[in-house]
Design a protein around this motif. Sequence first.
Motif, PDB file in Angstrom:
ATOM      1  N   SER A  26      37.334  47.870  53.930  1.00 26.29           N
ATOM      2  CA  SER A  26      36.291  47.903  52.899  1.00 26.29           C
ATOM      3  C   SER A  26      35.494  46.606  52.899  1.00 26.29           C
ATOM      4  CB  SER A  26      36.910  48.159  51.521  1.00 26.29           C
ATOM      5  OG  SER A  26      37.840  47.159  51.187  1.00 26.29           O
ATOM      6  N   GLU A  27      36.182  45.488  53.183  1.00 25.96           N
ATOM      7  CA  GLU A  27      35.480  44.200  53.289  1.00 25.96           C
ATOM      8  C   GLU A  27      34.513  44.232  54.472  1.00 25.96           C
ATOM      9  OE1 GLU A  27      36.662  39.587  54.339  1.00 25.96           O
ATOM     10  OE2 GLU A  27      38.142  40.888  53.393  1.00 25.96           O
ATOM     11  N   TYR A  28      34.946  44.848  55.557  1.00 24.16           N
ATOM     12  CA  TYR A  28      34.116  44.980  56.757  1.00 24.16           C
ATOM     13  C   TYR A  28      32.887  45.831  56.457  1.00 24.16           C
ATOM     14  CZ  TYR A  28      33.341  45.446  61.834  1.00 24.16           C
ATOM     15  OH  TYR A  28      32.830  45.385  63.099  1.00 24.16           O
ATOM     16  N   ALA A  29      33.059  46.831  55.568  1.00 25.79           N
ATOM     17  CA  ALA A  29      31.942  47.710  55.201  1.00 25.79           C
ATOM     18  C   ALA A  29      31.005  47.039  54.202  1.00 25.79           C
ATOM     19  CB  ALA A  29      32.471  49.006  54.612  1.00 25.79           C
ATOM     20  N   GLY A  30      31.454  45.965  53.559  1.00 29.93           N
ATOM     21  CA  GLY A  30      30.604  45.235  52.628  1.00 29.93           C
ATOM     22  C   GLY A  30      30.530  45.836  51.243  1.00 29.93           C
ATOM     23  N   VAL A  31      31.495  46.700  50.902  1.00 28.51           N
ATOM     24  CA  VAL A  31      31.536  47.313  49.570  1.00 28.51           C
ATOM     25  C   VAL A  31      32.964  47.278  49.068  1.00 28.51           C
ATOM     26  CG1 VAL A  31      29.546  48.825  49.927  1.00 28.51           C
ATOM     27  CG2 VAL A  31      31.826  49.635  50.542  1.00 28.51           C
ATOM     28  N   SER A  32      33.175  47.645  47.808  1.00 25.04           N
ATOM     29  CA  SER A  32      34.525  47.639  47.256  1.00 25.04           C
ATOM     30  C   SER A  32      35.376  48.733  47.892  1.00 25.04           C
ATOM     31  CB  SER A  32      34.478  47.861  45.739  1.00 25.04           C
ATOM     32  OG  SER A  32      34.109  49.195  45.441  1.00 25.04           O
ATOM     33  N   ASP A  33      36.687  48.516  47.864  1.00 27.12           N
ATOM     34  CA  ASP A  33      37.626  49.498  48.417  1.00 27.12           C
ATOM     35  C   ASP A  33      37.468  50.841  47.713  1.00 27.12           C
ATOM     36  OD1 ASP A  33      40.178  50.229  49.917  1.00 27.12           O
ATOM     37  OD2 ASP A  33      40.842  50.473  47.860  1.00 27.12           O
ATOM     38  N   TYR A  34      37.341  50.812  46.386  1.00 25.91           N
ATOM     39  CA  TYR A  34      37.214  52.047  45.598  1.00 25.91           C
ATOM     40  C   TYR A  34      35.976  52.826  46.011  1.00 25.91           C
ATOM     41  CZ  TYR A  34      36.953  55.016  41.419  1.00 25.91           C
ATOM     42  OH  TYR A  34      36.883  56.089  40.565  1.00 25.91           O
TER      43      TYR A  34
END
Length: 287
Positions: A26-34
């Motif tokens: 999720s960090e790699y995607a640049g958004v929150s895990d949720y």
Amino acid sequence: MLKELNYVIDYIDDHLTDDISLDKISEYAGVSDYHFRKIFFYLSGMTLNEYIKKRKLSEANKDLLNGEKVTDVAFKYGYQSMDGFTRAFKKWSGFLPSDVIKTGISKSFPKLSFIITVKGGISMEFRIEEKPAFNLVGVSKRVPMQFEGVNNEIVKLAMSITDEQKEEMHSLQDIEPCEIVNASYDADANFLKEEGDLTHLIGVLTTKNQVSDLLDKIPVEACTWAIFPNEGPFPSTLQETMAKVYSEWLLSSDYEVINVPAFSFTKMDKHKKDYAYSEIWIPVKKK
């Protein structure tokens, strides 16, 4: 967001033999895990964990075909025991890892690729509102998770509300929308699978804190809300709009969903059978 999703898919495939951290994804995607898990599920129809597991087993199948030992393949893809790997492989493929080596039988699960499909349709109407903190108060119970159709347990919950409970809810209601709302939270599968139960509340919004034992109270923090009006056959239009929020609107918007109970309200049309106006309220924050 589609570009980030495809980056994540590439990252997963490059690290199938590693211990893949969902937080890192999720960090790699640049958004929150949720937010990422919600988007991924609505686009792919499976959870992120399910996708990673299937990709690992698919690559394990290839390695077995190439003559690698079952023990080596099991540990290569993170299984701590042969039994665990064999059970997972059998459940996914329908046959044993040893069958692959003996007979050359095979099953594959290809890497995902997210693309934009442009098609005709009705544009999605929405508005953004800031709201102070409030409480959801009403009557709640655990009900089965159900993505489509009428949930009979929610119908039973609505019918169970007493006149005394209705009177107190009406007296507490003091913040828009001044409607009877439906809110779902605490899902066993975090709303990512049609299995298990969730808590469903039928009630009202209030800024008051004094609530009797007749009603349940769920505090909701001050936040931004994306509101999606919809009108049509009920409940299909409401459910289709909810799906489009996650699979279409959130992909192209400047917002991501946060872990706060969403809610909706519905006004049935007295002159049209099973036809209603609804609003879906989704808690969001700027990316």
